[in-house]
Motif scaffolding. Sequence first.
Motif, PDB file in Angstrom:
ATOM      1  N   CYS A 138       0.831  -1.212   0.000  1.00 46.32           N
ATOM      2  CA  CYS A 138       0.000   0.000   0.000  1.00 46.32           C
ATOM      3  C   CYS A 138       0.863   1.259   0.000  1.00 46.32           C
ATOM      4  O   CYS A 138       0.518   2.249  -0.656  1.00 46.32           O
ATOM      5  N   SER A 139       1.992   1.225   0.702  1.00 49.45           N
ATOM      6  CA  SER A 139       2.917   2.363   0.709  1.00 49.45           C
ATOM      7  C   SER A 139       3.493   2.603  -0.678  1.00 49.45           C
ATOM      8  O   SER A 139       3.630   3.744  -1.121  1.00 49.45           O
ATOM      9  N   ARG A 140       3.822   1.528  -1.361  1.00 44.67           N
ATOM     10  CA  ARG A 140       4.364   1.649  -2.721  1.00 44.67           C
ATOM     11  C   ARG A 140       3.317   2.232  -3.674  1.00 44.67           C
ATOM     12  O   ARG A 140       3.613   3.100  -4.497  1.00 44.67           O
ATOM     13  N   ILE A 141       2.090   1.756  -3.568  1.00 46.53           N
ATOM     14  CA  ILE A 141       0.999   2.275  -4.397  1.00 46.53           C
ATOM     15  C   ILE A 141       0.823   3.771  -4.139  1.00 46.53           C
ATOM     16  O   ILE A 141       0.699   4.572  -5.069  1.00 46.53           O
ATOM     17  N   LYS A 142       0.838   4.143  -2.879  1.00 44.31           N
ATOM     18  CA  LYS A 142       0.693   5.551  -2.505  1.00 44.31           C
ATOM     19  C   LYS A 142       1.802   6.402  -3.119  1.00 44.31           C
ATOM     20  O   LYS A 142       1.542   7.473  -3.675  1.00 44.31           O
ATOM     21  N   LYS A 143       3.031   5.921  -3.048  1.00 40.83           N
ATOM     22  CA  LYS A 143       4.163   6.669  -3.595  1.00 40.83           C
ATOM     23  C   LYS A 143       4.014   6.884  -5.095  1.00 40.83           C
ATOM     24  O   LYS A 143       4.272   7.974  -5.615  1.00 40.83           O
ATOM     25  N   VAL A 144       3.568   5.859  -5.814  1.00 39.42           N
ATOM     26  CA  VAL A 144       3.403   5.978  -7.266  1.00 39.42           C
ATOM     27  C   VAL A 144       2.376   7.061  -7.601  1.00 39.42           C
ATOM     28  O   VAL A 144       2.600   7.898  -8.474  1.00 39.42           O
ATOM     29  N   PHE A 145       1.249   7.067  -6.891  1.00 40.38           N
ATOM     30  CA  PHE A 145       0.237   8.093  -7.153  1.00 40.38           C
ATOM     31  C   PHE A 145       0.731   9.480  -6.744  1.00 40.38           C
ATOM     32  O   PHE A 145       0.470  10.460  -7.446  1.00 40.38           O
ATOM     33  N   ALA A 154      -4.354  12.763  -4.954  1.00 35.00           N
ATOM     34  CA  ALA A 154      -3.927  11.381  -4.705  1.00 35.00           C
ATOM     35  C   ALA A 154      -4.753  10.725  -3.602  1.00 35.00           C
ATOM     36  O   ALA A 154      -4.953   9.505  -3.621  1.00 35.00           O
ATOM     37  N   SER A 155      -5.269  11.512  -2.669  1.00 31.18           N
ATOM     38  CA  SER A 155      -6.037  10.933  -1.565  1.00 31.18           C
ATOM     39  C   SER A 155      -7.251  10.139  -2.061  1.00 31.18           C
ATOM     40  O   SER A 155      -7.731   9.252  -1.362  1.00 31.18           O
ATOM     41  N   TYR A 156      -7.733  10.419  -3.247  1.00 32.86           N
ATOM     42  CA  TYR A 156      -8.857   9.666  -3.816  1.00 32.86           C
ATOM     43  C   TYR A 156      -8.414   8.340  -4.425  1.00 32.86           C
ATOM     44  O   TYR A 156      -9.224   7.436  -4.586  1.00 32.86           O
ATOM     45  N   TYR A 157      -7.146   8.234  -4.826  1.00 30.13           N
ATOM     46  CA  TYR A 157      -6.654   7.063  -5.542  1.00 30.13           C
ATOM     47  C   TYR A 157      -5.944   6.051  -4.654  1.00 30.13           C
ATOM     48  O   TYR A 157      -5.833   4.888  -5.022  1.00 30.13           O
ATOM     49  N   ILE A 158      -5.420   6.493  -3.526  1.00 35.32           N
ATOM     50  CA  ILE A 158      -4.633   5.597  -2.681  1.00 35.32           C
ATOM     51  C   ILE A 158      -5.534   4.758  -1.775  1.00 35.32           C
ATOM     52  O   ILE A 158      -6.703   5.076  -1.582  1.00 35.32           O
ATOM     53  N   ILE A 159      -4.965   3.706  -1.239  1.00 28.88           N
ATOM     54  CA  ILE A 159      -5.663   2.869  -0.263  1.00 28.88           C
ATOM     55  C   ILE A 159      -5.430   3.530   1.091  1.00 28.88           C
ATOM     56  O   ILE A 159      -4.306   3.590   1.571  1.00 28.88           O
ATOM     57  N   SER A 160      -6.508   4.063   1.661  1.00 29.82           N
ATOM     58  CA  SER A 160      -6.360   4.827   2.897  1.00 29.82           C
ATOM     59  C   SER A 160      -7.295   4.307   3.977  1.00 29.82           C
ATOM     60  O   SER A 160      -8.170   3.487   3.719  1.00 29.82           O
TER      61      SER A 160
END
Length: 193
Positions: A138-145, A154-160
């Motif tokens: 999830c951290s990696r996904i967040k970094k990419v976005f 990005a807050s709409y696209y990441i797993i939060s």
Amino acid sequence: MNELLTPEERALEVKRLVNQLQAEGRTDLLLHAIGVPLLEELRIEAAKGRLSRLVITKDYRFILEDYQKEVELQPVHKAVYLLFLAHPEGIEFKRLFDYRDELLRYYMATGKMMDKEKVIESVDHLVNPLDNAINEKCSRIKKVFLDLMDVYTASYYIISSHTQKQFSGSDRIWYQRLKNITLPRELVIDYNR
């Protein structure tokens, strides 16, 4: 303000007052009046207008169509992302094992050329509540976005995280710590469904 005004009329009145404070150079009072939490909420709301459609192609490429950018993720990250996209209600990390078969299907689809045993082993790490693998993905996904857009968009696209208060039949209260993707699903175009 008059209670008989419509929400639209009240918004116009607020705008008039904001313009007055800005003209007087008193943005400090404006910030004090609305408060930092509301300011953050307004920034997130403003980002909603800049959201791009997320296209998932037949070969599992993730494209931000309106930005004309590809979200470059490894097959395992794509599998995790697809799982959370499929569950807008959210999933608790500690209950990921309940989604093991679904996650395995996504990983097998996104990593077609990968060794099946390695895929199974990786999924088992992801769904193990004592393993940190899901947090790392999830951290990696967040970094990419975050590399592709501002933090509010990005807050709409990441797993939060989304915490939901739960009540039992008694006085007992507990919290469900759900993880989800808040991107409106009408912006997701998945050619694999």
